[in-house]
Write a protein that holds these residues in place. Structure first.
Motif, short mmCIF file in Angstrom:
data_model
loop_
_atom_site.label_atom_id
_atom_site.label_comp_id
_atom_site.label_asym_id
_atom_site.label_seq_id
_atom_site.Cartn_x
_atom_site.Cartn_y
_atom_site.Cartn_z
N TYR A 16 0.82 -1.22 0.00
CA TYR A 16 0.00 0.00 0.00
C TYR A 16 0.85 1.28 0.00
O TYR A 16 0.30 2.37 0.13
N GLU A 17 2.15 1.12 -0.17
CA GLU A 17 3.06 2.26 0.04
C GLU A 17 2.67 3.48 -0.77
O GLU A 17 2.67 4.61 -0.25
N ARG A 18 2.32 3.32 -2.02
CA ARG A 18 1.99 4.47 -2.87
C ARG A 18 0.62 5.06 -2.56
O ARG A 18 0.33 6.18 -2.97
N ASP A 19 -0.22 4.30 -1.87
CA ASP A 19 -1.59 4.75 -1.60
C ASP A 19 -1.75 5.40 -0.23
O ASP A 19 -2.74 6.09 0.01
N ILE A 20 -0.80 5.16 0.68
CA ILE A 20 -0.95 5.65 2.06
C ILE A 20 -0.89 7.17 2.10
O ILE A 20 0.07 7.78 1.65
N GLU A 21 -1.95 7.78 2.64
CA GLU A 21 -2.06 9.24 2.71
C GLU A 21 -1.75 9.79 4.09
O GLU A 21 -1.44 10.98 4.24
N HIS A 22 -1.85 8.92 5.11
CA HIS A 22 -1.58 9.35 6.49
C HIS A 22 -0.94 8.20 7.24
O HIS A 22 -1.38 7.04 7.11
N PHE A 23 0.08 8.51 8.03
CA PHE A 23 0.81 7.50 8.80
C PHE A 23 0.87 7.94 10.25
O PHE A 23 1.35 9.03 10.57
#
Length: 253
Positions: free
Chosen positions: A186-193
Motif C-alpha cells: 500500500y506504500e503508494r496509496d498511504i495518505e496518512h501515517f
C-alpha cells in the motif's frame, strides 16, 4: 488593572458525535456568526478577528498553543456566544473566511476514505494496521518479551541492561520487518501515517527503522494513545483515528 479572562473547555468527539455537534451548530447560528478555515501551513488569524469580544482577553494561550502544535489546521466557528476551534482528525486542505456558519469543508473531510497506516509499539507487543477510511484492510500483531527495568547497580545491572537492549533491538527488528511486509503493498496509496503506543519505545524504534522514514511526508504529529496494541485495539482504532478535538471559548461578560 482588571483582567478579562475567557473560559475554555476541551472536548474530544468521535466522527458520529462531531457530525451531530456541527448539525446542532448549523441549526442555531447567531446574527454575527462567522467561520474561518485555516490550513496547516498557514498562521491562524487572531481570534479577535472573528469577534471583538476576544480583544485584549486572556486565557486563549491554551487554544492558540494547541493550534500551533498541530499539523491539521483548524476550523473556527463564532456563533455570537461561543468560539469553537475544531482540530480535525486529518489535515484541512482549504482556507476561507465567510459570514455565517459553514461546516461544509469539515463535513466533507469526515466523509473521505483515505488510506491510513498505523504502527503501535510498546515493550513486548506491537500492532500494525492499514485502513481504508474506517475499514481494516491489513493487520499484524505479535509479542516479544522485553525485560522490565533493573533498579540495582553494579555488574548485574550492566549485564541486565545489555540483555534488555538486545531484546528491544529484536523487537524493533520484528516491527520494522512487519511494517515493510504489511505496508509495502500500500506504500503508494498511504495518505496518512500514525504512530502510537509508548513515546520512549517509539523514539527508539524511529532510530532503528529508517524504512519508516519514507512515510515522513504523510506522518501525522498526533501520537495515538494505545495501551495494549493487540488485534482488538486495531479493530477499534478507527474511532481514535477519526476523533476531532474541540475547544469551546466563552468570552468574559
Amino acid at each position: 488593572m482588571l483582567t478579562h479572562t475567557a473560559t475554555v473547555t476541551r472536548r474530544v468527539l468521535p466522527k458520529d458525535r462531531m457530525r451531530r455537534y456541527l448539525a446542532a451548530l448549523l441549526a442555531r447560528p447567531g446574527a454575527t456568526a462567522r467561520t474561518a478555515y485555516v490550513a496547516p501551513w498557514s498562521a491562524p488569524p487572531p481570534l479577535a478577528q472573528l469577534s471583538p469580544s476576544f480583544a485584549d482577553v486572556e486565557g486563549l494561550d491554551r487554544v492558540t498553543s494547541a493550534i500551533e502544535a498541530s499539523d491539521v489546521g483548524v476550523a473556527l466557528f463564532w456563533d455570537g456566544r461561543l468560539l469553537r476551534a475544531v482540530l480535525p482528525p486529518l489535515p484541512l486542505a482549504v482556507e476561507m473566511e465567510t459570514k455565517g456558519i459553514d461546516a461544509t469543508p469539515l463535513l466533507a473531510l469526515l466523509d473521505t476514505e483515505p488510506v491510513i497506516a498505523a504502527c503501535l509499539v510498546r515493550l513486548g507487543r506491537y500492532g500494525i494496521g492499514v485502513y481504508q477510511g474506517e475499514r481494516l484492510l491489513a493487520s499484524k500483531t505479535d509479542r516479544r518479551f522485553v525485560k522490565g527495568r533493573h533498579k540495582k547497580g553494579g555488574s548485574s545491572s550492566n549485564r541486565f541492561r545489555r540483555i534488555r537492549e538486545g531484546q528491544m533491538h529484536e523487537l524493533y527488528k520484528d516491527v520494522c520487518e512487519t511494517l515493510q511486509d504489511r505496508l509495502g503493498p500500500y506504500e503508494r496509496d498511504i495518505e496518512h501515517f500514525f504512530l502510537g503506543g509508548e513515546a520512549h519505545t517509539l523514539a527508539g524504534f524511529r532510530d532503528w527503522c529508517p524504512w519508516a522514514e519514507r512515510f515522513g511526508s504523510v506522518a501525522r504529529k498526533r501520537l495515538l494513545d494505545v495501551r495494549e496494541p493487540g488485534h482488538d485495539a486495531l479493530v477499534a482504532l478507527p474511532k481514535t483515528l477519526w476523533e476531532s478535538v474541540v475547544y469551546e471559548v466563552k468570552p468574559p461578560l
